[in-house]
Design a protein around this motif. Structure first.
Motif, short mmCIF file in Angstrom:
data_model
loop_
_atom_site.label_atom_id
_atom_site.label_comp_id
_atom_site.label_asym_id
_atom_site.label_seq_id
_atom_site.Cartn_x
_atom_site.Cartn_y
_atom_site.Cartn_z
N ASP A 21 56.77 42.80 29.78
CA ASP A 21 58.12 42.38 29.60
C ASP A 21 58.78 43.54 30.33
OD1 ASP A 21 57.72 40.11 28.17
OD2 ASP A 21 58.03 40.92 26.27
N ASP A 79 54.11 33.94 25.64
CA ASP A 79 53.45 34.86 25.62
C ASP A 79 52.13 34.84 25.38
OD1 ASP A 79 52.51 37.35 24.33
OD2 ASP A 79 53.97 37.48 22.96
N PRO A 80 51.14 35.44 26.14
CA PRO A 80 49.88 35.24 26.44
C PRO A 80 48.93 35.58 24.91
CG PRO A 80 50.53 36.18 28.33
CD PRO A 80 51.69 36.30 27.40
N GLY A 123 52.59 37.54 32.62
CA GLY A 123 51.24 37.68 31.69
C GLY A 123 50.10 36.56 32.10
N TRP A 141 44.30 39.07 26.74
CA TRP A 141 45.37 38.80 27.17
C TRP A 141 46.28 40.06 27.45
CZ3 TRP A 141 43.83 37.79 22.17
CH2 TRP A 141 44.42 38.45 21.11
N ASN A 166 50.24 41.19 28.98
CA ASN A 166 51.72 40.66 29.25
C ASN A 166 52.67 41.97 29.48
OD1 ASN A 166 53.70 38.24 29.10
ND2 ASN A 166 54.64 40.01 27.72
N SER A 178 59.06 38.38 32.27
CA SER A 178 57.88 38.38 31.67
C SER A 178 56.69 37.98 32.85
CB SER A 178 57.88 37.61 30.31
OG SER A 178 58.98 37.89 29.38
#
Length: 485
Positions: A325, A31-32, A337, A321, A323, A335
């Motif tokens: 999903d 996750d970024p 990102g 960031w 992302n 995902s």
């Protein structure tokens, strides 16, 4: 929020275990929103109050009679440790305002083993070394209507340790007193918009980290047999001090779109982390005499410093960031990102006091793409396959940049040393006189510590592949994970 000490990379704030609701070691995190580390990360979630009054009181005690003598200790030394504390949480107004409090006090008296060598073996002893620590935490949680909430959390820690850096061949005079005091406040606001498909999370923190390490002695430091048998006098780092403030603001917005069969969670955010840190490490504060043997008959080198090592440094860490999903099917998530970080002053890009430095630039090439997938093979949560690959950029630590600003050989604290000609067989006029070591002997070049101009923030590429299988209806699972870095 980021609770990493920018100087050393350690945890900046410590908590009582009873104040922690959960913690999670994250080694494959794609996750970024998570950054600042090229390796793993540790997430800590602290407790909050609820609609019911809850609390705990605890105590722990242990003394020498409940402890076996250590294999290297001379006697069953005086030892005791005790911890006492409490937690309390509950409602101020049902469903609206809640509080939580936590306090813990820790005290330990133990020993550190002083074991000199050579002619000083008989001076071995077990010196006392005790510490005390207070850990305080408090939180207020607010429910703002049906679609928003807020919280305020505060943390405080003080720590004191006697005879720090004592032990081994370092006598009690060569030690220091370690004092540490940290505090921090975090403010959070969470809001849901539209039809409940948009979420915004705002976090702000402000705090201070302080420590000092006064020496146990003001005498000249002396190393016998080049420091391998005995070290006495003021410690080489001197009366060390660190004092830093920090401010962070970060915001993450999440938007859920789609249907039960196909959906997306789009997340984007950014953060600004400002650090102002003071460091004073007066190396050779009282001077350092190094002898060839276990007496003072043959001095080898004298080291001493001139000028101040007290410097203050500021830097800003900017992050962003994104992302997405995407669930093309209910049992499959893809995902995609990217994260970006830049530390504006982490490698001292503006430092130009030394003719050996330059040109130096800010490390701005820190784009971190990441992709991952999760596939529920049967759609029932029994067999799950997952994996991903990503780039992770870590942080500059402040200690190397402090060292350059303090010990670059041109500004800050100038570190000098004189070599005795006696060890080289030269005439007496080249010998080092312990009664006047700054003006005798052979002057050596000034010591200088400089960062390489090409220093970049640490970076890693990680890939992982994992599989989880439920063992029938037992509630047990087999979890297999492979990680490549």
């Amino acid at each position: 929020v980021d609770l990493t000490d920018q100087a050393l990379g350690l945890s900046r704030t410590r908590f009582s275990q009873d104040a922690i609701r959960e913690f999670r070691v994250v080694t494959a995190r794609f996750d970024p929103e998570m950054g600042g580390s090229p390796g793993g990360a540790l997430n800590v979630v602290t407790k909050s109050g609820t609609n019911e009054l809850h609390g705990s009181v605890f105590g722990f005690y242990r003394d020498a009679d409940l402890r076996q003598t250590g294999a290297l200790e001379q006697d069953n030394d005086d030892f005791n440790r005790y911890q006492v504390g409490f937690t309390l949480g509950g409602p101020i107004k049902q469903d609206k305002v809640h509080y939580f409090l936590s306090y813990e006090y820790i005290n330990e008296d133990t020993v550190t083993l002083f074991r000199p060598g050579g002619a000083f073996v008989d001076e071995a002893t077990d010196y006392p070394q005790g510490f005390s620590q207070n850990l305080v935490m408090g939180s207020l949680d607010f429910q703002i209507g049906n679609s928003a909430s807020a919280f305020l959390k505060g943390y405080y820690e003080d720590f004191s340790l006697e005879n720090f850096r004592v032990g081994g061949v370092s006598d009690i005079s060569n030690g220091q007193q370690l004092n540490r005091e940290n505090w921090n406040f975090t403010l959070g606001h969470t809001a849901v918009f539209g039809d409940g498909n948009r979420l915004n999370e705002l976090r702000v923190q402000y705090g201070n980290r302080f420590y000092d390490e006064p020496t146990n002695s003001d005498d000249v430091e002396e190393w016998f047999s080049s420091g391998t048998t005995l070290r006495i006098g003021a410690n080489i780092v001197g009366d060390l001090l660190g004092d830093g403030t920090f401010f962070e603001i970060r915001d993450t917005f999440t938007w859920h779109v789609g249907s039960a069969h196909s959906s997306q969670d789009i997340k984007l955010g950014g953060g600004w982390y400002h650090i102002k840190d003071r460091s004073d490490i007066p190396v050779y504060q009282e001077g350092l005499l190094i002898y060839a043997g276990d007496d003072r008959s043959i001095p080898l080198v004298y080291g001493y410093g001139e000028g101040s090592a007290d410097i203050t440094k500021e830097t800003d860490i900017i992050s962003a960031w994104f992302n997405d999903d995407w669930r093309p099917m209910p049992n499959l998530t893809l995902s995609l990102g990217i994260r970006y970080d830049v530390d504006t002053k982490g490698n001292n890009p503006d430092f130009d006091d030394s003719p050996l430095v330059g040109p130096r630039t800010v490390d701005e090439n820190n784009f971190q793409p990441r992709v991952a997938f999760t596939w529920d093979l049967g759609g029932r949560g029994k067999s799950v396959l997952r994996g991903g690959v990503g780039v992770f950029t870590g942080r500059y630590l402040l200690v190397p940049s402090f060292t350059e600003l303090q010990q670059n050989g041109t500004t800050g604290r100038i570190l000098r040393s004189n070599l005795s000609g006696l060890a080289l067989g030269l005439p007496p006029e080249f010998w080092l006189d312990p009664n006047d070591p700054e003006n005798t002997g052979i002057p050596l070049p000034i010591d200088a510590s400089l960062l390489v101009d090409s220093l970049k923030a640490p970076q890693s590429t990680q890939a992982s592949l994992g599989f989880t299988q439920a063992l029938g209806n037992t509630g047990l699972y087999v979890d297999l994970e492979g990680l490549y870095v």
